[in-house]
Design an enzyme around this catalytic site. Sequence first.
Site, PDB file in Angstrom:
ATOM      1  N   ARG A 261      50.850 -17.935  52.880  1.00 10.88           N
ATOM      2  CA  ARG A 261      50.870 -19.297  53.448  1.00 10.88           C
ATOM      3  C   ARG A 261      52.281 -19.887  53.450  1.00 10.88           C
ATOM      4  O   ARG A 261      52.480 -21.067  53.203  1.00 10.88           O
ATOM      5  CB  ARG A 261      49.916 -20.226  52.661  1.00 10.88           C
ATOM      6  CG  ARG A 261      48.478 -19.809  52.693  1.00 10.88           C
ATOM      7  CD  ARG A 261      47.844 -19.840  54.063  1.00 10.88           C
ATOM      8  NE  ARG A 261      46.538 -19.227  54.016  1.00 10.88           N
ATOM      9  CZ  ARG A 261      46.300 -17.923  54.238  1.00 10.88           C
ATOM     10  NH1 ARG A 261      47.293 -17.108  54.561  1.00 10.88           N
ATOM     11  NH2 ARG A 261      45.085 -17.437  54.160  1.00 10.88           N
TER      12      ARG A 261
ATOM     13  N   SER B 188      41.096 -25.189  53.334  1.00  8.81           N
ATOM     14  CA  SER B 188      41.255 -24.994  51.885  1.00  8.81           C
ATOM     15  C   SER B 188      42.325 -25.949  51.389  1.00  8.81           C
ATOM     16  O   SER B 188      43.447 -25.934  51.897  1.00  8.81           O
ATOM     17  CB  SER B 188      41.714 -23.568  51.578  1.00  8.81           C
ATOM     18  OG  SER B 188      40.766 -22.660  52.040  1.00  8.81           O
TER      19      SER B 188
ATOM     20  N   GLU C 275      47.730 -26.493  49.329  1.00 11.30           N
ATOM     21  CA  GLU C 275      48.066 -25.838  50.601  1.00 11.30           C
ATOM     22  C   GLU C 275      48.257 -26.893  51.693  1.00 11.30           C
ATOM     23  O   GLU C 275      49.102 -26.767  52.571  1.00 11.30           O
ATOM     24  CB  GLU C 275      46.947 -24.865  50.996  1.00 11.30           C
ATOM     25  CG  GLU C 275      47.193 -24.182  52.325  1.00 11.30           C
ATOM     26  CD  GLU C 275      46.187 -23.076  52.638  1.00 11.30           C
ATOM     27  OE1 GLU C 275      45.736 -22.387  51.708  1.00 11.30           O
ATOM     28  OE2 GLU C 275      45.840 -22.937  53.824  1.00 11.30           O
TER      29      GLU C 275
END
Length: 306
Positions: free
Chosen positions: A179, A229, A299
């Site tokens: 990510r 998420s 995130e």
Amino acid sequence: MIRNDELFISKIYSILDKEQVRYDEPLKTHTSFKIGGPCDYFLEPRTIREINETLKLCKTCGLEVFVLGNGSNLLVTDKGFRGVIIHIYNNFSDVSITGTQVKAQSGISLASLSAKAANNHLTGIEFASGIPGTLGGAVCMNAGAYGGEMKQVVSKVIATSLNGELREFTKDELDFGYRHSVLQDGDYIVLEVEIELSYGVVENIRDTMKELNARRKEKQPLECLSAGSTFKRPEGYYAGKLIMDAGLRGYNIGDAMVSEKHCGFVINTGEATFDEVYRLIQYIKHQVKERFQVELEREVKIIGEL
Ligand SMILES: Cc1cc2nc3c(=O)[nH]c(=O)nc-3n(C[C@H](O)[C@H](O)[C@H](O)COP(=O)(O)OP(=O)(O)OC[C@H]3O[C@@H](n4cnc5c(N)ncnc54)[C@H](O)[C@@H]3O)c2cc1C
């Protein structure tokens, strides 16, 4: 540097048409969380020249710039963003395919891009078909799912710096990680992405996409407002399981709630404010750290004036 809004307003219409410029646009209408106050200027350029000239003007006028895709990984503060949002979306969605090489503009949705790849018998990007972002946002985040990630398929990126200068990035220069990519510093706007896929059997490609999207629908609260998420996956653990084991399933602060379907998602059950979501995120982090000595890392990206 002192902001010069007067100069900006007097010059922006020599670059963009009236309908491409909005003032005080509420960002909640452009984020999947449906949270976020207004930005000062919301711009929708149609060409690379318009982007570059707009960026140069923003620099001259001392205005901060943020590039927005589909807003599916963002939490925006209730006061909103002081500066210019450049929306890279439908106006940048051309795709050309030569053999197994796909060149796509960054505003195309991952759903359209993977459907186009499938129609051309190309396999490799099925994993992305259910991720609700644009290609630009996905490259920036190195988005991934079900064992695939953008890193595996991206071969080159053409971007423009905030000074309005074009630059090519090779895959290595993008510094992809979990990510993560070098583009997350916010210094570049992704314009075009080159993707390398392989030939496959069209029915198998479509079946894989269907199966992955069914799994997603079964496990994730797609019917709720969220930014996906909330936390990255900590090494050796699953964020959702840690949060569930900490007894936080369904835990809420105001309208911000830990999803009962998937504890890795914080959802907005109605009129959640930035503050409610932020406090819930902090509470989750604290509880998980206390119980399991695991540091959860967010995130979802936060932008805006506090
Ligand atoms: C229901 C749901 C499910 C999700 N599932 C997944 C999943 O399985 N896997 C996954 O990885 N993510 C998932 N996400 C998160 C999100 O969809 C991805 O991170 C996606 O890649 C973000 O793209 P976006 O266009 O919405 O970017 P935005 O949210 O608009 O922006 C995210 C970041 O990308 C930058 N950015 C956007 N466009 C550009 C551009 N053209 N140039 C440079 N930078 C840009 C922004 O500045 C920002 O820093 C999910 C989200 C939701 C709501």
